[in-house]
Motif scaffolding. Sequence first.
Motif, PDB file in Angstrom:
ATOM      1  N   VAL A  63       6.582   1.343  15.662  1.00 26.94           N
ATOM      2  CA  VAL A  63       5.145   1.174  15.503  1.00 26.94           C
ATOM      3  C   VAL A  63       4.744   2.187  14.425  1.00 26.94           C
ATOM      4  CG1 VAL A  63       2.914   1.208  16.663  1.00 26.94           C
ATOM      5  CG2 VAL A  63       4.960   0.542  17.924  1.00 26.94           C
ATOM      6  N   PRO A  64       4.709   1.747  13.170  1.00 27.09           N
ATOM      7  CA  PRO A  64       4.445   2.705  12.095  1.00 27.09           C
ATOM      8  C   PRO A  64       3.022   3.238  12.126  1.00 27.09           C
ATOM      9  CG  PRO A  64       4.395   0.477  11.239  1.00 27.09           C
ATOM     10  CD  PRO A  64       4.857   0.374  12.663  1.00 27.09           C
ATOM     11  N   ASP A  65       2.871   4.476  11.693  1.00 29.60           N
ATOM     12  CA  ASP A  65       1.535   5.030  11.517  1.00 29.60           C
ATOM     13  C   ASP A  65       0.870   4.291  10.374  1.00 29.60           C
ATOM     14  OD1 ASP A  65       1.864   6.949  13.505  1.00 29.60           O
ATOM     15  OD2 ASP A  65       2.706   8.408  12.110  1.00 29.60           O
ATOM     16  N   LEU A  66      -0.406   4.047  10.513  1.00 31.62           N
ATOM     17  CA  LEU A  66      -1.172   3.370   9.467  1.00 31.62           C
ATOM     18  C   LEU A  66      -2.115   4.356   8.799  1.00 31.62           C
ATOM     19  CD1 LEU A  66      -2.208   0.112  11.370  1.00 31.62           C
ATOM     20  CD2 LEU A  66      -0.325   0.386   9.747  1.00 31.62           C
ATOM     21  N   GLU A  67      -2.378   4.090   7.512  1.00 35.07           N
ATOM     22  CA  GLU A  67      -3.418   4.860   6.845  1.00 35.07           C
ATOM     23  C   GLU A  67      -4.729   4.582   7.577  1.00 35.07           C
ATOM     24  OE1 GLU A  67      -3.544   4.019   2.666  1.00 35.07           O
ATOM     25  OE2 GLU A  67      -1.476   4.667   2.347  1.00 35.07           O
ATOM     26  N   PRO A  68      -5.601   5.573   7.672  1.00 35.36           N
ATOM     27  CA  PRO A  68      -6.880   5.362   8.365  1.00 35.36           C
ATOM     28  C   PRO A  68      -7.684   4.243   7.712  1.00 35.36           C
ATOM     29  CG  PRO A  68      -6.564   7.682   7.808  1.00 35.36           C
ATOM     30  CD  PRO A  68      -5.468   6.914   7.133  1.00 35.36           C
ATOM     31  N   PHE A  69      -8.427   3.504   8.525  1.00 34.80           N
ATOM     32  CA  PHE A  69      -9.302   2.493   7.962  1.00 34.80           C
ATOM     33  C   PHE A  69     -10.746   2.798   8.326  1.00 34.80           C
ATOM     34  CE2 PHE A  69      -8.742   0.355  12.049  1.00 34.80           C
ATOM     35  CZ  PHE A  69      -7.373   0.395  12.275  1.00 34.80           C
ATOM     36  N   LEU A  70     -11.627   2.457   7.376  1.00 32.20           N
ATOM     37  CA  LEU A  70     -13.040   2.800   7.506  1.00 32.20           C
ATOM     38  C   LEU A  70     -13.838   1.773   8.296  1.00 32.20           C
ATOM     39  CD1 LEU A  70     -13.619   4.080   3.866  1.00 32.20           C
ATOM     40  CD2 LEU A  70     -13.117   5.425   5.919  1.00 32.20           C
ATOM     41  N   SER A  96       0.996  -2.038  15.189  1.00 31.81           N
ATOM     42  CA  SER A  96       0.272  -0.755  15.158  1.00 31.81           C
ATOM     43  C   SER A  96      -1.229  -0.981  15.253  1.00 31.81           C
ATOM     44  CB  SER A  96       0.593   0.004  13.867  1.00 31.81           C
ATOM     45  OG  SER A  96       1.951   0.318  13.807  1.00 31.81           O
ATOM     46  N   PHE A  97      -1.725  -1.963  14.515  1.00 37.36           N
ATOM     47  CA  PHE A  97      -3.159  -2.289  14.549  1.00 37.36           C
ATOM     48  C   PHE A  97      -3.589  -2.709  15.956  1.00 37.36           C
ATOM     49  CE2 PHE A  97      -6.387  -5.647  14.412  1.00 37.36           C
ATOM     50  CZ  PHE A  97      -7.451  -4.941  13.875  1.00 37.36           C
TER      51      PHE A  97
END
Length: 167
Positions: A63-70, A96-97
Amino acid sequence: MSVENGKNVLVVYYSHDESTKSIAESIAGETNADLLELKPVEKSGGRKVKYIWEGESVSMDPVPDLEPFLLDPDSYDLIFIGSPVWAMSYAPPVESFIRKTKLSNKNIALFCTHEGLMGIVFQELMSKLSENKIVGAIDFYDPIGSGVKYAANASANWARQVLKSLS
């Protein structure tokens, strides 16, 4: 925040190449939706590590870390979720999402892109998103190779039908 037919619409997608991205952009254009591209945090090792991860990630269940989303997915009425097919499943950034957002009581429409067998992508996603209403699912075989214009028209027509079903 976009509003189409009284609905706030979001298109969430992960794209390894341009295939899933092209479909996501077409759906967003047709539905006046906001776009949320899932981007894994780059691990050290650059491109070589990325390709190894992509090739083996589905079977290793990371489960990869994701860049933050706004954008806040919880503030949308209809969410399209798209993924390429990897090892007959959906891509790990989509997992991940799902884990991060814990969506419930949403209208969800699923789409995938592939160049081979589709596998059990939709069954797995429907199971993971069982606290939501699945309002549509469609796959696109090789959208870039089979013609971008054809794929764009097909995805726009489908998105329009999904919106109409919610009216």
